[in-house]
Design an enzyme around this catalytic site. Sequence first.
Site, PDB file in Angstrom:
ATOM      1  N   HIS A  12       0.835  -1.200   0.000  1.00 44.10           N
ATOM      2  CA  HIS A  12       0.000   0.000   0.000  1.00 44.10           C
ATOM      3  C   HIS A  12       0.874   1.255   0.000  1.00 44.10           C
ATOM      4  O   HIS A  12       1.561   1.538   0.970  1.00 44.10           O
ATOM      5  CB  HIS A  12      -0.886  -0.016   1.249  1.00 44.10           C
ATOM      6  CG  HIS A  12      -1.876   1.085   1.320  1.00 44.10           C
ATOM      7  ND1 HIS A  12      -1.863   2.027   2.318  1.00 44.10           N
ATOM      8  CD2 HIS A  12      -2.926   1.400   0.522  1.00 44.10           C
ATOM      9  CE1 HIS A  12      -2.867   2.865   2.148  1.00 44.10           C
ATOM     10  NE2 HIS A  12      -3.531   2.511   1.058  1.00 44.10           N
ATOM     11  N   GLU A  39       1.214  -0.356  -5.030  1.00 43.55           N
ATOM     12  CA  GLU A  39       0.002   0.444  -5.192  1.00 43.55           C
ATOM     13  C   GLU A  39       0.299   1.933  -5.321  1.00 43.55           C
ATOM     14  O   GLU A  39       0.602   2.582  -4.321  1.00 43.55           O
ATOM     15  CB  GLU A  39      -0.955   0.253  -4.003  1.00 43.55           C
ATOM     16  CG  GLU A  39      -2.343   0.821  -4.270  1.00 43.55           C
ATOM     17  CD  GLU A  39      -2.824   1.861  -3.273  1.00 43.55           C
ATOM     18  OE1 GLU A  39      -2.055   2.284  -2.413  1.00 43.55           O
ATOM     19  OE2 GLU A  39      -3.989   2.261  -3.393  1.00 43.55           O
ATOM     20  N   ASP A  41      -1.335   5.638  -5.915  1.00 45.82           N
ATOM     21  CA  ASP A  41      -2.519   6.483  -6.092  1.00 45.82           C
ATOM     22  C   ASP A  41      -2.155   7.482  -7.188  1.00 45.82           C
ATOM     23  O   ASP A  41      -1.099   8.129  -7.099  1.00 45.82           O
ATOM     24  CB  ASP A  41      -2.832   7.248  -4.805  1.00 45.82           C
ATOM     25  CG  ASP A  41      -3.298   6.340  -3.668  1.00 45.82           C
ATOM     26  OD1 ASP A  41      -3.841   5.259  -3.941  1.00 45.82           O
ATOM     27  OD2 ASP A  41      -3.108   6.741  -2.502  1.00 45.82           O
ATOM     28  N   HIS A  54      -0.871  10.517  -2.655  1.00 45.45           N
ATOM     29  CA  HIS A  54      -2.083  10.091  -1.967  1.00 45.45           C
ATOM     30  C   HIS A  54      -3.267  10.971  -2.345  1.00 45.45           C
ATOM     31  O   HIS A  54      -4.396  10.500  -2.488  1.00 45.45           O
ATOM     32  CB  HIS A  54      -1.856  10.129  -0.459  1.00 45.45           C
ATOM     33  CG  HIS A  54      -3.074   9.819   0.344  1.00 45.45           C
ATOM     34  ND1 HIS A  54      -3.845   8.706   0.130  1.00 45.45           N
ATOM     35  CD2 HIS A  54      -3.664  10.491   1.359  1.00 45.45           C
ATOM     36  CE1 HIS A  54      -4.853   8.702   0.976  1.00 45.45           C
ATOM     37  NE2 HIS A  54      -4.776   9.768   1.723  1.00 45.45           N
ATOM     38  N   GLU A 148      -4.650   3.329  -8.271  1.00 46.23           N
ATOM     39  CA  GLU A 148      -5.954   3.911  -7.942  1.00 46.23           C
ATOM     40  C   GLU A 148      -6.112   5.232  -8.676  1.00 46.23           C
ATOM     41  O   GLU A 148      -5.245   6.112  -8.566  1.00 46.23           O
ATOM     42  CB  GLU A 148      -6.091   4.152  -6.435  1.00 46.23           C
ATOM     43  CG  GLU A 148      -7.445   4.800  -6.104  1.00 46.23           C
ATOM     44  CD  GLU A 148      -7.626   5.172  -4.642  1.00 46.23           C
ATOM     45  OE1 GLU A 148      -6.799   4.761  -3.794  1.00 46.23           O
ATOM     46  OE2 GLU A 148      -8.589   5.905  -4.356  1.00 46.23           O
TER      47      GLU A 148
HETATM   48  O1  G3P Z   1      -6.910   2.203  -2.372  1.00 45.74           O
HETATM   49  C1  G3P Z   1      -7.197   1.545  -1.211  1.00 45.74           C
HETATM   50  C2  G3P Z   1      -6.776   2.379  -0.066  1.00 45.74           C
HETATM   51  O2  G3P Z   1      -5.605   3.044  -0.385  1.00 45.74           O
HETATM   52  C3  G3P Z   1      -7.820   3.324   0.353  1.00 45.74           C
HETATM   53  O3  G3P Z   1      -7.714   4.477  -0.313  1.00 45.74           O
HETATM   54  O4  G3P Z   1      -7.693   6.834   0.243  1.00 45.74           O
HETATM   55  O5  G3P Z   1      -6.063   5.337   1.383  1.00 45.74           O
HETATM   56  O6  G3P Z   1      -5.843   5.805  -1.045  1.00 45.74           O
HETATM   57  P1  G3P Z   1      -6.768   5.679   0.111  1.00 45.74           P
HETATM   58 CA    CA Z   2      -5.194   3.926  -2.581  1.00 42.47          CA
END
Ligand code: G3P
Ligand code: CA
Length: 341
Positions: A12, A39, A41, A54, A148
């Site tokens: 993450h 991951e 964003d 983020h 994402e």
């Molecule tokens: O993408 C899953 C997790 O990251 C939740 O979203 O807002 O923390 O990027 P966020």
């Molecule tokens: Ca995310």
Amino acid sequence: MPVQNRPIVIAHRGASGYRPEHTLESYRLAIEMGADFIEPDLVSTRDGVLVARHENEIGWTTDVSDRPEFADRRTVKAVRGVDVEGWYTEDFTLAELKTLRARERLPQLRPANRAYDGRLQVPTLDEIIQLARRESATRGRAIGIYPETKHPGWFQSIGLGLEEPLLAALQRAGWTDRDAPVFIQSFETENLRMLRGRTGVRLVQLLESSGGPRDLALRGDARSYVDLATPGGLAEIATWADAIGPHKDLVIPCGEDGRLRAPSPLVADAHAAGLAVHPWTFRSENSFLPADFHAGDPADAAFAAAHGDAPGELAAFFAAGVDGVFADFPDIALKVRAALS
Ligand code: G3P
Ligand code: CA
């Protein structure tokens, strides 16, 4: 080369427990640890380049607030419908963003990561794909990306839609079908529906534990994420997505005492609809753990940042049948997976 491991471990924002999030060093460390996916964003620059942050507001994850040359970019926007003052990626060219340096987003909880402040750049999606492909070839195992799309409706509304540059980058990598080591996620539904018709890669509907998709609300559809997590909602999601990415509370809720209750039917219901389940976010600090897994004295000033029994929490979720986890400490999720297999 598809990723074969189950449940998958998604790093993450990289190995963000150990390095400032969304930096190549964070992703690289996650790969070294053995993560299946990294991951990013994704947000856009003014010149339409996708970069990993983020949020598109970057006042708290870069040193932009200390840069006098960018002082006049400070502004107020309502990306989520609420005014937030700061600096936004869409107001910077890639060349300008590359002059900034990343900062640890959670300095109180992760003080060791501050040693990297001021040293690491904001990476582009292309750089992240190159890293994943290079490391896959070197290590002889598939390392996937799990991007994402952040605030896709907002970026569409300002003429900087995320989807076309994302599709183009995946096309350049040859990642266009279901076997590609790629999942694309979104908290909104409209862009996933559009992407379903444009790519064969797997798509993930993210589900918060409260509120609802912004795109649905803007067109008068009052359904919440909890509504979408019902069997009827999941059947609809399955028409455009391959998996759901729920807040972990939707999988195993916590009671008022902060302790885990029995698992909800979500995993079984999602599987019945043909959807995989990848909950988020697993973190080791007491601040983020259910009370069952806390370690130390809550009265202690160091309690919030101290690490609790994160393996215990992960084991509970693996036992609930999830198909993957988003983890800030991917090494811990990998160890738990190995122990259980
Ligand atoms: O993408 C899953 C997790 O990251 C939740 O979203 O807002 O923390 O990027 P966020
Ligand atoms: Ca995310």
